[in-house]
Design a protein around this motif. Structure first.
Motif, PDB file in Angstrom:
ATOM      1  N   SER A 222      -3.486   3.358  24.386  1.00 11.31           N
ATOM      2  CA  SER A 222      -3.508   4.439  23.395  1.00 11.31           C
ATOM      3  C   SER A 222      -2.620   5.604  23.820  1.00 11.31           C
ATOM      4  O   SER A 222      -1.878   6.177  23.011  1.00 11.31           O
ATOM      5  CB  SER A 222      -4.940   4.933  23.187  1.00 11.31           C
ATOM      6  N   THR A 223      -2.678   5.947  25.102  1.00 10.47           N
ATOM      7  CA  THR A 223      -1.905   7.093  25.591  1.00 10.47           C
ATOM      8  C   THR A 223      -0.413   6.846  25.476  1.00 10.47           C
ATOM      9  O   THR A 223       0.344   7.718  25.010  1.00 10.47           O
ATOM     10  CB  THR A 223      -2.280   7.396  27.050  1.00 10.47           C
ATOM     11  N   CYS A 225       1.090   4.830  23.487  1.00 16.56           N
ATOM     12  CA  CYS A 225       1.494   4.732  22.081  1.00 16.56           C
ATOM     13  C   CYS A 225       1.698   6.114  21.452  1.00 16.56           C
ATOM     14  O   CYS A 225       2.504   6.270  20.530  1.00 16.56           O
ATOM     15  CB  CYS A 225       0.469   3.930  21.290  1.00 16.56           C
ATOM     16  N   THR A 226       0.998   7.128  21.956  1.00 10.77           N
ATOM     17  CA  THR A 226       1.223   8.485  21.442  1.00 10.77           C
ATOM     18  C   THR A 226       2.607   9.004  21.812  1.00 10.77           C
ATOM     19  O   THR A 226       3.091   9.959  21.202  1.00 10.77           O
ATOM     20  CB  THR A 226       0.159   9.471  21.976  1.00 10.77           C
ATOM     21  N   GLU A 230       5.087   0.965  20.775  1.00  7.92           N
ATOM     22  CA  GLU A 230       4.480   0.208  19.679  1.00  7.92           C
ATOM     23  C   GLU A 230       4.077  -1.175  20.184  1.00  7.92           C
ATOM     24  O   GLU A 230       4.840  -1.823  20.909  1.00  7.92           O
ATOM     25  CB  GLU A 230       5.490   0.034  18.538  1.00  7.92           C
TER      26      GLU A 230
END
Length: 243
Positions: A222-223, A225-226, A230
């Motif tokens: 998640s981190t 991807c911020t 992708e």
């Protein structure tokens, strides 16, 4: 396009694992569908990596015939195998990721010094920082994972962020299969969040013009991807325990 990036990420990872094993004196072997290493288990590294998604029967046959002492792992690069009936346990599932071409480059903001690792002493300090204080007992030579021979490969770049003389973050960039993988990333407790974006700048500067790839799971997925990564495909890592 994502399928091409996925195939490149898988091929890059297999080449990287082979380079690390080769530095220890026991390179693996490549076939169309698998990378295999028949030697003893290297810490954190699998003994087999699937290279294709469409040769499941052949892969299962080869894995069943592989005789490795102790516990050993398989990186199921396309999450296509069910190895539970063969005595394996799923260690974790993850996603291959690639940095979007439109991801913005960050300007340095943390004030740390980013430097490439060039010599054995610096590499030893880098590995100690990567392992963390709880693993300090592994500093003996027999536990060294990243051998100095890796520094002679122009496709490999270890780099670290220094706050004064202390290493506060680091990673490995590896060029193969037309992409650059970012792996073994670490940040010491309390390190500023902007170091992640700065790390991407370092990796892209080391090998300009190539897409960054890697794999992550959980909060790390998640981190990253911020910051513009992708997901491009799923993988699983399986472990077969000794006995």
């Amino acid at each position: 396009m994502s399928s091409d990036l996925l195939a490149s990420a898988v091929a890059n990872n297999a080449a990287w694992c082979d380079a690390v094993c080769r530095a220890h004196g026991y390179p693996g072997e490549f076939s169309r569908s698998l990378w295999l290493n028949r030697a003893g288990v290297l810490e954190f590294y699998p003994n087999a990596i699937t290279l294709t998604r469409d040769d499941v029967a052949q892969q299962l046959e080869q894995l069943s015939a592989l005789d490795v002492p102790g516990q050993w792992g398989v990186k199921d690069s396309f999450a296509a195998l069910d190895l539970a009936p063969r005595g394996f346990t799923e260690l974790f599932a993850a996603q291959w990721i690639t940095l979007s071409k439109t991801a913005p480059a960050a300007a340095p903001a943390s004030g740390v010094r980013w430097l490439p690792i060039r010599d054995k002493t610096s590499l030893s300090a880098w590995e100690a920082a990567w392992r963390g204080p709880s693993d300090s007992h592994r500093s003996e030579q027999r536990h060294v994972l990243f051998r100095p021979a890796l520094l002679d490969d122009a496709n490999i770049q270890f780099f670290a962020a220094y706050d004064n003389e202390a290493i506060v973050a680091g990673a490995i960039a590896y060029r193969a299969a037309g992409v650059v993988s970012l792996s073994n990333t670490f940040f010491v407790e309390g390190a500023p969040a902007v170091l992640r974006a700065e790390m991407l700048v370092q990796a892209m500067a080391a090998f300009p013009g190539l897409r960054l790839v890697g794999y992550e799971h959980g909060d790390e997925l998640s981190t990253w991807c911020t910051l513009g990564f992708e997901p491009v495909g799923a993988l699983r890592v399986w472990l077969k325990r000794a006995g």
